[in-house]
Design an enzyme around this catalytic site. Sequence first.
Site, PDB file in Angstrom:
ATOM      1  N   ASP A 303       0.891  -1.263  -0.002  1.00 56.43           N
ATOM      2  CA  ASP A 303       0.010  -0.033  -0.083  1.00 56.43           C
ATOM      3  C   ASP A 303       0.784   1.154   0.200  1.00 56.43           C
ATOM      4  OD1 ASP A 303      -2.133   1.592  -0.026  1.00 56.43           O
ATOM      5  OD2 ASP A 303      -3.032   0.793   1.614  1.00 56.43           O
TER       6      ASP A 303
HETATM    7  C1  BGC Z   1      -4.985   3.318   0.373  1.00 56.66           C
HETATM    8  C2  BGC Z   1      -5.333   1.956  -0.779  1.00 56.66           C
HETATM    9  C3  BGC Z   1      -5.112   2.773  -2.065  1.00 56.66           C
HETATM   10  C4  BGC Z   1      -3.861   3.308  -2.110  1.00 56.66           C
HETATM   11  C5  BGC Z   1      -3.614   3.828  -3.478  1.00 56.66           C
HETATM   12  C6  BGC Z   1      -3.810   4.036   0.018  1.00 56.66           C
HETATM   13  O1  BGC Z   1      -3.807   5.186   0.792  1.00 56.66           O
HETATM   14  O2  BGC Z   1      -5.027   2.503   1.473  1.00 56.66           O
HETATM   15  O3  BGC Z   1      -6.397   1.392  -0.713  1.00 56.66           O
HETATM   16  O4  BGC Z   1      -5.259   1.659  -3.006  1.00 56.66           O
HETATM   17  O5  BGC Z   1      -3.890   4.392  -1.376  1.00 56.66           O
HETATM   18  O6  BGC Z   1      -4.417   4.912  -3.997  1.00 56.66           O
END
Ligand code: BGC
Length: 755
Positions: A303
Amino acid sequence: MKTDRLLIIFAALMLFVNCNDAPLGHSPYEKEISQRLVEMSLEEKAGQLVQLNIDKICDPNTLELMPDAMEEIFGRYKIGSILNTMGENCPDQEWMRNVMEQIQKYSIKGCGIPCIYGLDMIHGASYLAEGTLFPQEINLGATFNPEHAENMGKVLAYETRSMDVRWVFSPVMDLGRNPVWPRQWESWGEDAYLQTVMSETETRAIQGEDRDNIGMNNTAACIKHYLGYGVPVTGKDRTPAIIPDYELRERYFRPFEACIKAGALSLMVNSASINGIPTHANHKLLTEWVKEDLDWDGLIVTDWADIDNLYERDHVAADRKEAIAMGINAGVDMIMDPYKPEITEDICDLVREGIISEERLNDAVARVLRLKYRLGLFTNPTMDSDRPFVGSDEFARLAYDAAVESQVLLKNNGILPLRKDMKILVTGPNGNSMRCLNGGWSYTWQGTNNPRYVEKYNTIFEAVKAKFPSTRYAAGVSYIEDWAGQDEDASGILDAVSAARDCDVILACIGENSYCETPGNINDLTISANQRNLVKALAKTGKPIILILNEGRPRVINEIEPIADAVVDILLPGNYGGDALAALLCGDENFSGKLPFTYPKYVNSLHTYDFKVSEKREMIDGAYNYDAKMDVQWSFGDGLSYTTFRYSDLSVDKSTFRKGDSIRFSVNVTNIGPCAGKESVLLYSSDLVASMIPDVKRLRAFDKISLSPGETKTVEFTLDSADLAFAGDDGQWHLEPGEFRISIGTESAIICCIE
Ligand code: BGC
């Protein structure tokens, strides 16, 4: 001739040299992947493991790609993947297709490998200006109808392909078992079985049936966030969870396991930690449980900036380099490191130093390449993206139907349905806002209001006025519309109260403004004091009040629920949620949603429906008087209708069973009320005695049916004996001899496992 022969011998030699590190995948592309691994330099390999944010190559003012930055990112660093949109600007098809064309040109020139682009398409193509926004997943959970997950998955993938993007970070499958957590609405609710069915259905719909050749109208899914992200102890986003292994296996792992078996091509890691170990550093979860035990050849992506979190936040690594090694060695294949392309240099050093083995490096690169092959990126890095149905009426209808089935009628003293000639006051901060209906991940990350994208859709007030011409709006309380949008202005309460004096009924639309992730953290689950004050002031007029709850998590309303004549939880129903609500309120449509989570009554009494039998007990007289009281506002599965369903004639094909048996159940459901309706028929099991304290009940199967007045349908379910097993302290599955109660509606039967 001579050169040809030499080349053949050389290629054969290289294949031989490589066979020790041969990729372990199951795709038809393994030979090509091996060949590429032989040909790629260390720098090229490192680049494939990195994903950067779009604003590294795009000018935030002009929204144009910057050629020098593109040269650097793809030519020098050989970056394999890009993600995201440009902040508050939601892309449209034309802009994105142009971006994709240029990215592929630079990527192929820079390293001979096409780039893979990923977007958060969370409730439909929610990052596409022309896209169809469905209700959020929590609403789809409330439909208890997998058809809606299927429709959303298909539409989402189709519309994403219209941008020439082939990877979506969806479905979200964190179990929302702590209602304080600000991402509860991104999941299908608190139950593992519901989560499994809905996620598996959406994954298949997104990817289509052939995971090796993703079709023109499909994309790769990225199931997330693995594992246990939804239950931080404090309820705050990205903070630690404590989950025993048996719980991890039984509840949290199951939905992921099912999606992987259904072909999910990629997985995103939980940003936080479980039992003291950051998930990004958890070899057991990333490598053993998923890659080894399930023999899975898909890709694991981190993530957002979570490698940094290993040293900056969690202090399990001393510095960035150690953190990178820790993540990759635990099983991470691609690092979402939004702003630091130089990470590729650290990866190269770590391989040269032997801290990351060549074998691990090649395995990770192979997983990236495999995904790109499966998506047809090597053969068609850009594709014809015209998709005539994007934003079509047909798709809008599917989103509307899902919104209708997802709104939950929790209380009705008979005031609903409303006559269309009634004078209605719509009030409350959620009464006239598309932002509130959609929630986060809607055009922008926080779902901030942008009239450009939503002006053609109806807020609650607009939709109600279209059905009930004598409708007025007075906010009473408003959200202060900044980025986070959580502060309130209560200066309109007196105006709302005076407007209420002249109406027949008050629709008090309360809840939350949109938020996403950490900005949605709260310290108190109770609905705000301003909103409580508004409802109490309105009640003094003596006019009937219908509470419309528009919220991503169940905000505690015990103080105002008793003064309401009816309560509807519309959750986050999307662009067509206002229209759906208006049609439900007047009876043009019937309610059929059921709560996919437990609605708490007190902030210190948070429960799930599948609690341990010892958590709720009448008094046991004895050495001391044990009792355990539980008082929730509404239970998982609660939801009323304008009609009534009667359950009868539950039958079972065997009253005793052994391991390996299937057990068949049937039950009759009759619509004994005045109008047509849909009913989600839920089958629960209760293990009456077990060597670990059993859960009071567990959802094992469900089906949604439609019934005309007077009509009866027979609903059939087949359970496998293994469905009744539980995960023990030893991490193994146990099916113990003894009795189980099976209940469906008001009916129940006892079956007995005899071996
Ligand atoms: C979130 C994810 C997301 C990623 C990309 C993160 O902050 O937790 O769910 O896919 O950002 O945008």
